[in-house]
Structures are given as structure tokens and as C-alpha cells.
Design an enzyme around this catalytic site. Structure first.
Site, PDB file in Angstrom:
ATOM      1  N   LYS A   4      39.519 -16.198  13.304  1.00 13.43           N
ATOM      2  CA  LYS A   4      40.706 -16.538  14.083  1.00 13.43           C
ATOM      3  C   LYS A   4      40.461 -16.040  15.504  1.00 13.43           C
ATOM      4  CE  LYS A   4      45.025 -18.057  14.274  1.00 13.43           C
ATOM      5  NZ  LYS A   4      45.354 -19.490  14.196  1.00 13.43           N
TER       6      LYS A   4
ATOM      7  N   TYR B 102      41.500  -4.133   5.688  1.00 14.89           N
ATOM      8  CA  TYR B 102      41.525  -3.247   4.507  1.00 14.89           C
ATOM      9  C   TYR B 102      40.972  -1.868   4.855  1.00 14.89           C
ATOM     10  CZ  TYR B 102      42.513  -7.378   1.717  1.00 14.89           C
ATOM     11  OH  TYR B 102      43.092  -8.511   1.198  1.00 14.89           O
TER      12      TYR B 102
ATOM     13  N   ASP C 148      39.877 -12.751   0.946  1.00 11.44           N
ATOM     14  CA  ASP C 148      40.756 -12.496  -0.200  1.00 11.44           C
ATOM     15  C   ASP C 148      41.640 -13.725  -0.438  1.00 11.44           C
ATOM     16  OD1 ASP C 148      42.177 -11.286  -2.204  1.00 11.44           O
ATOM     17  OD2 ASP C 148      43.062  -9.713  -0.960  1.00 11.44           O
TER      18      ASP C 148
ATOM     19  N   ASP D 153      43.508 -21.086   9.671  1.00 11.25           N
ATOM     20  CA  ASP D 153      44.627 -21.980   9.328  1.00 11.25           C
ATOM     21  C   ASP D 153      44.126 -23.395   9.046  1.00 11.25           C
ATOM     22  OD1 ASP D 153      43.915 -21.728  11.991  1.00 11.25           O
ATOM     23  OD2 ASP D 153      45.899 -22.139  12.795  1.00 11.25           O
TER      24      ASP D 153
END
Ligand code: NAD
Length: 368
Positions: free
Chosen positions: A173, A124, A230, A206
Site C-alpha cells: 500500500k 504484528y 494474513d 485493495d
């Protein structure tokens, strides 16, 4: 003299749900002097600017705000007012509790999670551009700093300690994002030993989504970067009963802004149909921040009893497909009126009943 609090009604369903939240705040008897300032579409009409200086001035002066959702144009137009507000006021910690209420509208009546999301950087950052003149390739820069990672992770552990939570999970990740992901992971690994009483573990984003969908009760506090937070906070809201009941808070140094997880739901704007619960529970969090514990407890209890009773609930807690016990839906204002009526009457001394372990329609077919 009461508390002076900035109020940003916002766009779409924002004016309806913030009016509902004000009504419930008044029912607590805590005196609040609301300073109303406009951001978003109304501010554009009035000033040509979606985020006028008056909004920053008011929040900096009062140090606390209640905010409705604000529409962001998709794929073009002005930058998100919500992101700009967080970045310019350095509201770095987005805290989104996902609590199932009275077992309604959820397959997981025991859900009680808190998503702690870093809210000022990551994907962002606003640093993005087309790579070529024909607009066939593009880049968005994922900015992760050690400073912001340390402070959000510390915030999550401190919150867990304060709220007597037992488990903090870091979501990243780092297998694919070997710099940004690893930086956040390292910050977590170095912070965790300072909180020996709290179980600290990690999940890849994930796998986290799959684990949450299977067994949300295995998780307690989740700390993660901006985009993952988010997405996970909407997922957690869905597990707990939907966006209609999911409040949120944004914290910076000496500043607090309370806003629901949901957006401006334009299709319901002006129809008095939206669930006011998320914005009302933002007032519950606001009261806790002010130290008005009894008012906060009364609001939560009144919400819980209204949803459990199901005489006045909006469509998302009433209609088939959303609940195992369908009832005629009420309006946003009727549900808020019922919650406000209950606030001074509820008995906050007795524990809340355990929600019945039930599933949504269709579960039996799935299991067969
Ligand atoms: P949304 O949260 O507005 O709506 C998603 C779905 O949830 C819709 O089906 C909607 O009908 C339902 N929903 C949302 N709030 C509800 C409520 N209170 N009661 C009942 N149902 C409710 O998300 P979206 O459609 O992706 O976004 C709409 C706009 O809101 C976009 O411009 C987006 O950028 C903006 N947005 C703002 C914020 C914020 O102000 N913090 C957050 C998210 C999205």
C-alpha cells in the site's frame, strides 16, 4: 528410528484435527516419533505460561513441528502464542497454498495460488500503546525492515523458481504508506530482475482483493507483508474451498513448523465436526519437507479422492450453501479415517482428473 517431530495439539478443534493428521501420517508407513508439547490454554493450566520453554526447546531440537491452532484472547489477555512463536523462532516465511480440491466448495475450481507472508514484523510487531490516559486514542507501530523485506521477497522468488511457478505479485500500500510500503516495494523492484524467467508485478492491497475475487486464476505466487498476508491467505482459502482445506507452513533458518490457516474454531471444539483436511494437508507439506515425496503424493491424492467421492466429508464440503452437490455430513474422525484408509491404496501414477467447471448454488440467479 523414525523422524522425530514436535507436535503441538493446540486449542479448540486443534486436538481433534491433529489426532486426525497423525492417523493419516501413520497410514503412509513413514515412521514418525511425535514429541507432544503443550502451548495455549492447556499449557496455562499446567504451567501458568501459554508458551513454555519446553515448546521452544522441542522445536529447536527437532527442527520440525506440526502445530494445531491456538486461541488468542481478543482485545486483551496474553499476547498471541502464534505470533510469539514466529517471532522468537524467527519463522519469517509463512507459506499458504490455496488449492481448489476436486472443484468442491468453490466457485473457482481452478484456484491454485500460494500466498507468501512475512511473519515476524509489520503491524504484528507488538509495539502498540494508548496515546492518552482515557484510552480514546491508540497507536500500533508498523515495523518494516529492508532485511526482512529482502529475505521474504527472495524466499518467494526462490519458491516460484523451485515450483516452476511463472508469476510473482508483490502486494503493498505504497501509495498511502509512503515509507513502510515504499520500502517493501523498492525491495521487490530490486530483487525481481534477478529472476528474469518469472513475471513480476505489483498490486495495491485493495485492488488485489478485488482482482482475486473476480479472477483468481490470473495470480500465481503473492508476496506481501504480515497483516496483508494474513488477510489475503484467508481470502485465498475462501476462493479455493474454505478454511477447512487450507494448510500452511512457517519456515525459518533450518526450522519448519506446519500449521493450518484456520484458527481454533471454538464453536466446534469437542464436537468432532471440524474439517481435518487443512491439518492433514499440513502433514503432506511436512512429508515434502522431509523428502518423503511418495507419502506426500499419497496424502494429497487420498484427500482429493475422498473429497471428489463425497461419501465422507465434513459439513463445510457437504451442506447446501457450501457446495452445489449436498450430501449428509460426516464427522471429522470419519473423514480422517477414510483418507487414512485410502492412503496406501491410491494410484499416484495417474494424473488427477480436471475439476468440472461448476459454480455454487445461486450463480445462475446472479447471472440472470
Ligand atoms: P477460525 O479460523 O477459528 O474460524 C473462522 C470460521 O471458519 C469459523 O466459522 C469456523 O467455524 C470455520 N472453520 C475454521 N476451521 C475450520 C475447520 N477445520 N473446519 C470447518 N470449519 C472451520 O477463526 P476465528 O474464529 O477468527 O478465530 C478463533 C480463534 O483462533 C481466535 O482465538 C484466533 O486468534 C485463533 N487463530 C489462531 C490461528 C493459529 O493458531 N495459527 C490462526 C487464526 C486464528
Amino acid at each position: 528410528m523414525g523422524y522425530r517431530v514436535t507436535l503441538i495439539p493446540g486449542d479448540g478443534i486443534g486436538p481433534e484435527v491433529t489426532a486426525a493428521a497423525r492417523k493419516v501420517a501413520e497410514a503412509t508407513g513413514v515412521s514418525i516419533d511425535w514429541e507432544v508439547v503443550d502451548a495455549g490454554e492447556k499449557a496455562i493450566k499446567l504451567t501458568g505460561n501459554p508458551l513454555p520453554d519446553a515448546v521452544f526447546d522441542s522445536i529447536r531440537r527437532n527442527r520440525i513441528a506440526l502445530k494445531g491452532p491456538i486461541t488468542t484472547p481478543i482485545g486483551g489477555g496474553f499476547r498471541s502464542v502464534n505470533v510469539a512463536l514466529r517471532q522468537q523462532l524467527d519463522l519469517y516465511a509463512s507459506v499458504r497454498p490455496a488449492r481448489a480440491i476436486a472443484g468442491e466448495g468453490t466457485r473457482y475450481p481452478g484456484t491454485d495460488l500460494i500466498v507468501v507472508r512475512e511473519a515476524t514484523e509489520g503491524l504484528y510487531s507488538g509495539v502498540e500503546h494508548w496515546v492518552d490516559r482515557d484510552h480514546t486514542a491508540a497507536e500500533t507501530v508498523n515495523v518494516i525492515t529492508r532485511k526482512a523485506s529482502d529475505r521474504i521477497i527472495k524466499f518467494a522468488f526462490e519458491l516460484a523458481r523451485r515450483e516452476k511457478r511463472k508469476h510473482v505479485t508483490c502486494v503493498h500500500k505504497a501509495n498511502i504508506m509512503k515509507t513502510t510500503g515504499a520500502l517493501f516495494q523498492t525491495a521487490f523492484r530490486e530483487m525481481a530482475p534477478k529472476y528474469p524467467e518469472i513475471l513480476a508485478d505489483e498490486r495495491l492491497i485493495d485492488n488485489m482483493c478485488m482482482q482475486l475475487a473476480k479472477k483468481p486464476s490470473d495470480y500465481d505466487v503473492i508476496v506481501t507483508t504480515n497483516l496483508f498476508g494474513d488477510i489475503l491467505s484467508d481470502l485465498a482459502a475462501g476462493l479455493a474451498g474454505g478454511l477447512g482445506i487450507a494448510p500452511g507452513a512457517l519456515y525459518g533458518e533450518g526450522l519448519a513448523v506446519f500449521e493450518p490457516v484456520h484458527g481454533s474454531a471454538p464453536k466446534y471444539a469437542g464436537s468432532d465436526k471440524a474439517d481435518p483436511t487443512a491439518e492433514i494437508l499440513c502433514v503432506e507439506l511436512l512429508m515434502r519437507h522431509l523428502g518423503e515425496k511418495e507419502a506426500a503424493d499419497r496424502i494429497y491424492r487420498a484427500v482429493w479422492e475422498t473429497i471428489a467421492e463425497k461419501k465422507f466429508v465434513t459439513y463445510d464440503l457437504a451442506l447446501p450453501g457450501y457446495t452445489s452437490r449436498p450430501v449428509p455430513p460426516s464427522s471429522c474422525s470419519a473423514m480422517a479415517g477414510e483418507i487414512a484408509r485410502k492412503v496406501p491404496l491410491v494410484d499416484i501414477s495417474k494424473p488427477l482428473p480436471q475439476a468440472p467447471p461448476h459454480g455454487m448454488p445461486g450463480d445462475a440467479a446472479l447471472e440472470a
